[in-house]
Design a protein around this motif. Structure first.
Motif, mmCIF file in Angstrom:
data_model
loop_
_atom_site.group_PDB
_atom_site.id
_atom_site.type_symbol
_atom_site.label_atom_id
_atom_site.label_comp_id
_atom_site.label_asym_id
_atom_site.label_seq_id
_atom_site.Cartn_x
_atom_site.Cartn_y
_atom_site.Cartn_z
ATOM 1 N N ASN A 114 0.707 -1.205 0.083
ATOM 2 C CA ASN A 114 0.176 -0.087 0.047
ATOM 3 C C ASN A 114 1.032 1.221 -0.002
ATOM 4 O O ASN A 114 0.418 2.496 0.081
ATOM 5 N N GLY A 115 2.169 1.157 -0.076
ATOM 6 C CA GLY A 115 2.976 2.479 0.015
ATOM 7 C C GLY A 115 2.759 3.194 1.315
ATOM 8 O O GLY A 115 2.589 2.640 2.206
ATOM 9 N N GLY A 116 2.603 4.560 1.130
ATOM 10 C CA GLY A 116 2.061 5.101 2.402
ATOM 11 C C GLY A 116 2.851 6.294 2.726
ATOM 12 O O GLY A 116 2.467 7.082 3.516
ATOM 13 N N ARG A 117 4.102 6.540 2.425
ATOM 14 C CA ARG A 117 4.836 7.459 2.924
ATOM 15 C C ARG A 117 4.539 8.752 1.973
ATOM 16 O O ARG A 117 4.393 9.009 0.987
ATOM 17 N N GLN A 178 8.065 3.093 0.511
ATOM 18 C CA GLN A 178 7.551 3.379 2.139
ATOM 19 C C GLN A 178 8.871 4.553 2.659
ATOM 20 O O GLN A 178 8.687 4.671 3.666
ATOM 21 N N GLY A 179 9.532 5.047 1.635
ATOM 22 C CA GLY A 179 10.641 6.169 2.219
ATOM 23 C C GLY A 179 10.926 7.278 1.163
ATOM 24 O O GLY A 179 11.166 6.811 0.079
ATOM 25 N N LEU A 180 10.910 8.271 1.773
ATOM 26 C CA LEU A 180 11.042 9.477 0.697
ATOM 27 C C LEU A 180 12.027 10.503 1.487
ATOM 28 O O LEU A 180 11.463 10.890 2.677
ATOM 29 N N ALA A 181 13.011 11.169 0.837
ATOM 30 C CA ALA A 181 14.019 12.055 1.723
ATOM 31 C C ALA A 181 14.779 12.749 0.610
ATOM 32 O O ALA A 181 14.873 12.126 -0.440
ATOM 33 N N TRP A 182 15.149 13.996 0.940
ATOM 34 C CA TRP A 182 15.870 14.842 0.185
ATOM 35 C C TRP A 182 17.222 15.177 0.721
ATOM 36 O O TRP A 182 17.324 15.248 2.064
ATOM 37 N N ASP A 183 18.291 15.080 -0.076
ATOM 38 C CA ASP A 183 19.762 15.661 0.797
ATOM 39 C C ASP A 183 19.956 17.084 0.372
ATOM 40 O O ASP A 183 19.049 17.947 -0.168
ATOM 41 N N ALA A 190 14.578 7.479 -2.686
ATOM 42 C CA ALA A 190 13.183 6.588 -2.187
ATOM 43 C C ALA A 190 13.717 5.127 -1.827
ATOM 44 O O ALA A 190 14.484 4.640 -2.498
ATOM 45 N N SER A 191 13.282 4.719 -0.858
ATOM 46 C CA SER A 191 13.523 3.208 -0.589
ATOM 47 C C SER A 191 12.577 2.452 -1.269
ATOM 48 O O SER A 191 11.436 2.735 -1.662
ATOM 49 N N GLU A 192 12.898 1.190 -1.651
ATOM 50 C CA GLU A 192 12.124 0.321 -2.339
ATOM 51 C C GLU A 192 11.898 -1.164 -1.992
ATOM 52 O O GLU A 192 13.047 -1.678 -1.816
ATOM 53 N N PHE A 193 10.944 -1.719 -1.612
ATOM 54 C CA PHE A 193 10.757 -3.032 -1.190
ATOM 55 C C PHE A 193 10.920 -3.803 -2.406
ATOM 56 O O PHE A 193 10.094 -4.035 -3.439
ATOM 57 N N GLY A 194 12.007 -4.847 -2.338
ATOM 58 C CA GLY A 194 12.039 -6.000 -3.587
ATOM 59 C C GLY A 194 11.093 -7.101 -3.229
ATOM 60 O O GLY A 194 10.285 -7.010 -2.251
ATOM 61 N N GLN A 195 11.195 -8.274 -4.015
ATOM 62 C CA GLN A 195 10.221 -9.186 -3.757
ATOM 63 C C GLN A 195 10.839 -10.357 -3.100
ATOM 64 O O GLN A 195 10.763 -10.531 -1.908
ATOM 65 N N GLY A 240 10.610 3.734 6.306
ATOM 66 C CA GLY A 240 11.148 5.090 6.406
ATOM 67 C C GLY A 240 12.730 5.385 5.996
ATOM 68 O O GLY A 240 13.575 4.427 6.668
ATOM 69 N N ILE A 241 13.032 6.485 5.381
ATOM 70 C CA ILE A 241 14.432 6.862 5.354
ATOM 71 C C ILE A 241 14.435 8.132 5.857
ATOM 72 O O ILE A 241 13.559 9.012 5.777
ATOM 73 N N ALA A 242 15.609 8.627 6.041
ATOM 74 C CA ALA A 242 15.921 10.237 6.421
ATOM 75 C C ALA A 242 17.342 10.388 5.970
ATOM 76 O O ALA A 242 18.232 9.431 5.953
ATOM 77 N N VAL A 243 17.637 11.913 5.635
ATOM 78 C CA VAL A 243 18.980 12.266 5.338
ATOM 79 C C VAL A 243 19.625 12.889 6.775
ATOM 80 O O VAL A 243 18.862 13.745 7.266
ATOM 81 N N GLY A 244 20.722 12.327 7.192
ATOM 82 C CA GLY A 244 21.336 12.979 8.265
ATOM 83 C C GLY A 244 21.896 13.990 8.202
ATOM 84 O O GLY A 244 22.155 14.462 7.185
#
Length: 320
Positions: A114-117, A178-183, A190-195, A240-244
């Motif tokens: 369902n994605g969702g981010r 399910q993850g989006l972030a900008w540097d 973006a993060s991506e679930f594989g199968q 989720g992802i983030a840029v530190g």
């Protein structure tokens, strides 16, 4: 340090300008308001979204706070109904949410994927990670909102400059984002679930095709964009992802029960990933950098999930 406990899947964290935060509870539709650390306050119930919750990955998912929140206090949420996934805007006043107003509906919903981010980009537009809802054909179908990254206005309209004219689609060929972030260079990751083979970290460019279901991981096919980094699904399952503060990407891993740090190079390539917190808190769903701390949420399906605040060193953050 535990900032919030006893949560029924803490899916998303959104930090408000005053230092307090909102946490979405996937399985109930509740939004919890966590006071700024150090103020001595207790978490309160800010409101509830009208979700339809069945088995699987749907429910109340992403939350997002726009950059002009102080001037116009409105929040955004991504959630599941009986028929679809949708995004609603909610006014914020005195620690509670008002009546949600749906701005975008018709995002495919399935038991899984369902994605969702959702997240506001540096350009002020709302970016949306969707899944293909278990129907792999949707990812390559530009007539469907499933398996895409969308870019919309706060009214839910396609943002100006989108690559497919009057469509909200920004990129396609995704399985479950399910993850989006900008540097610091304003590049979208973006993060991506594989199968079964590879999970991915992708550098997103407008109009590009990221390959699902034709490819999974790096394929070297010029028709599709290869991931910048990939992992066996056994050690990742990124949400989720983030840029530190060091401009590295940090990925919260569910199956991998870790946080992965990926250093970035100016040319958009990645350095060697390192693994942190392996097994320390179980499945990790979301991650944010707040002040000189890193916040993570757990996702262990035990109605005892937490929002935790940890020192930067816990995830290998280098001096910025």
């Amino acid at each position: 340090m535990t900032l919030l406990g006893g949560v029924d899947i803490a899916w998303s964290v959104a930090v408000l300008p005053d230092g307090s935060a909102l946490v979405s509870e996937r399985n109930t539709g509740r939004i919890l308001h966590v006071p700024k650390p150090g103020t001595g306050g207790k978490a309160t119930l800010a409101g509830r979204l009208p979700i339809t919750r069945t088995e699987g990955e749907g429910g109340l998912l992403g939350l997002a706070v726009p950059g002009d929140f102080d001037a116009d206090p409105v929040l955004y949420a991504y959630y599941s109904t009986e028929s679809d996934n949708r995004i609603a805007a909610m006014p914020w006043r005195d620690g509670t949410i008002g009546e949600p107003v749906v701005i975008l509906s018709g995002i495919p919903r399935g038991r899984n994927h369902n994605g969702g981010r959702i997240a506001f980009g540096p350009d002020g537009y709302l970016y949306v990670g969707t899944g293909e809802a278990g129907d792999t054909s949707l990812s390559q179908n530009l007539g469907s909102l499933g398996g895409k990254i969308l870019r919309i206005t706060t009214d839910g309209d396609p943002a100006p400059g989108n690559p497919f004219g009057g469509s909200p689609i920004w990129s396609y060929g995704h399985r479950n984002v399910q993850g989006l972030a900008w540097d610091s260079r304003k590049r979208l990751w973006a993060s991506e679930f594989g199968q079964d083979t590879y999970d991915e970290l992708n550098l997103i460019e407008p109009g590009k095709n990221y390959g699902w279901p034709e490819v999974e991981g790096r394929a070297g096919n010029p028709e599709y964009v290869d991931p910048v980094a990939e992992w066996p699904t056994s050690v990742m399952s990124p949400s989720g992802i983030a840029v530190g503060p060091d401009d590295a990407v940090y990925l919260a891993a569910l199956r991998g029960q870790s946080v992965w740090r990926v250093p970035l190079n100016p040319d958009g390539s990645a350095g060697t990933p390192t693994r942190h917190l392996q097994g320390a808190y179980g499945r990790i769903r979301d991650i944010h950098f707040v002040g000189n701390r890193v916040w993570i949420t757990t996702s262990n399906n035990d109605r005892a999930d937490r929002l935790l605040s940890l020192p930067l060193s816990a995830v290998g953050t280098k001096a910025g």
